[in-house]
Scaffold this motif. Structure first.
Motif: not given
Length: 400
Positions: A209-210, A235-243
């Motif tokens: 979903a990134a 921002i927080d979701l992108l920080g969660r994905f780590k890709n």
């Protein structure tokens, strides 16, 4: 009269003029008087031979006139490999043979190879290559080399797997963009389901979903279509994905985001994952021909201070920005707010230069060297770091 009933698929060469022909599924044809008997089609080839074929094996019936020229040439090929090869090519030229001409071509190519096993053109047309003195099917040779056929092209399995993964990822990314956009619409409209939609967005944990999340962050950056709270979710979701996709989006946010709170949140996530990408992106920006860009880059780099980059920081302490103004008549002299000037003559464009002490760069230097302060004196900073790099506190003498 002796009559034989033969069931099967074969190609019989004509020895006389025939009334009709049938094309056989899988290749070949039979010519003669055609009779229908229930589930079978019987072809009377001559007074001695009848061939019975199930109707499922008969592709179509052909008027004998359509194959007259072919039958004439086929009768002349005999046991000549070259003539069989030439007839194979003739079969697929223009409309010489109606229907499945490729079947006729293959029959005569195989006949040519049967008569002359080393006929190069016929072998090549049948998909053979000569390898280590032996004819081998190209498909077998490529398989032996670990290749697989995809869409008529030979590729390594690893490449095929990557392409299939990329295609699947593209489909999944598009699906996420659609779903995220739908949820955002519910949230921004403030409907009764807005809270539920927001919870669904916050719960996303699929790295695929990134791309959709990064797209939302970018599109909402310079407008007021989304609240700060919703944009903080991105921002927080992108920080969660780590890709890779999420790191790229956070790196951009760390330098381009106008909202200081969101900008700092992005940089904080990059400290945890993506620091090297961030530093590698921001460091070249210290050389930008724009004072604002230099200071924004220095502020971002302060989240990833690196003593090894000290000289790069020093070189950005004081920078000169060059701008070009419209041409004017005669001699023109312009003075900037800091006393810098630009000059042009005649119709030449005016070149303006302004020098700036970059406060964010100085703060970055003090962060890596809190005990030193040479202000904007680049030479003093350079001498300090050069002396520090060459200093040696040990004793070079060795005990005897």
């Amino acid at each position: 009269m002796l009559r034989r009933l033969i069931a099967g698929s074969m190609l019989l060469m004509p020895a006389a003029i025939y009334a009709d022909s049938i094309e056989i599924s899988g290749g070949g044809h039979l010519s003669g008087e055609i009779k229908s008997q229930g589930d079978f089609v019987v072809v009377e080839v001559d007074d001695e031979i009848q061939v019975a074929l199930p109707r499922s094996r008969v592709r179509r019936m052909v008027d004998s006139g359509e194959l007259a020229k072919y039958q004439e040439l086929a009768a002349k090929t005999g046991d000549d490999a070259e003539l069989n090869y030439k007839l194979a090519i003739w079969c697929v030229t223009g409309n010489n043979v109606p229907g499945r001409a490729q079947y006729y071509k293959r029959f005569h190519l195989q006949r040519a190879v049967e008569l002359d096993p080393d006929h190069p053109q016929a072998r090549a047309a049948l998909g053979f290559k000569k390898h280590e003195g032996k004819w081998i099917r190209s498909v077998d040779l490529m398989h032996d080399r670990g290749m697989i056929s995809v869409g008529g092209r030979w590729e390594l399995p690893e490449a095929v797997a990557l392409n299939e993964t990329a295609e699947a990822s593209e489909i999944e990314t598009k699906t996420w963009k659609r779903d995220v956009s739908r949820l955002v619409g519910i949230v921004t409209k403030g409907s009764s389901k807005a809270g539920e939609a927001m919870d669904t967005l916050r719960a996303i944990n699929d790295p695929m979903a990134a791309g959709a999340i990064a797209d939302q962050l970018l599109r909402s950056r310079n407008n007021r279509s989304q609240s700060s709270g919703l944009r903080r979710v991105w921002i927080d979701l992108l920080g969660r994905f780590k890709n890779r996709t999420s790191v790229q989006a956070l790196v951009r946010a760390g330098i381009e985001e106008p909202d200081a709170t969101l900008r700092e949140a992005a940089l904080k996530h990059l400290q945890e994952y993506g620091a090297s990408s961030a530093a590698a992106t921001y460091l070249p920006m210290l050389k930008a021909n724009d004072h604002d860009t230099v200071n924004r880059a220095a502020r971002a780099l302060s989240w990833f201070p690196d003593p090894e980059m000290a000289m790069e920081y020093v070189n950005a302490l004081v920078t000169t920005q060059t701008t070009t103004g419209p041409a004017g008549a005669g001699m023109n002299v312009g003075f900037g707010d800091n006393g810098a000037n630009g000059m042009s003559s005649g119709s030449q464009p005016i070149v303006n230069k302004s020098t700036s002490n970059n406060t964010a760069v100085l703060a970055l230097l003090k962060e890596i060297e809190p005990d030193a302060d040479f202000g904007y004196d680049e030479r003093a900073w350079q001498a300090y770091f050069a002396a520090k790099k060459t200093a040696f506190s040990g004793d070079l003498r060795r005990d005897r």
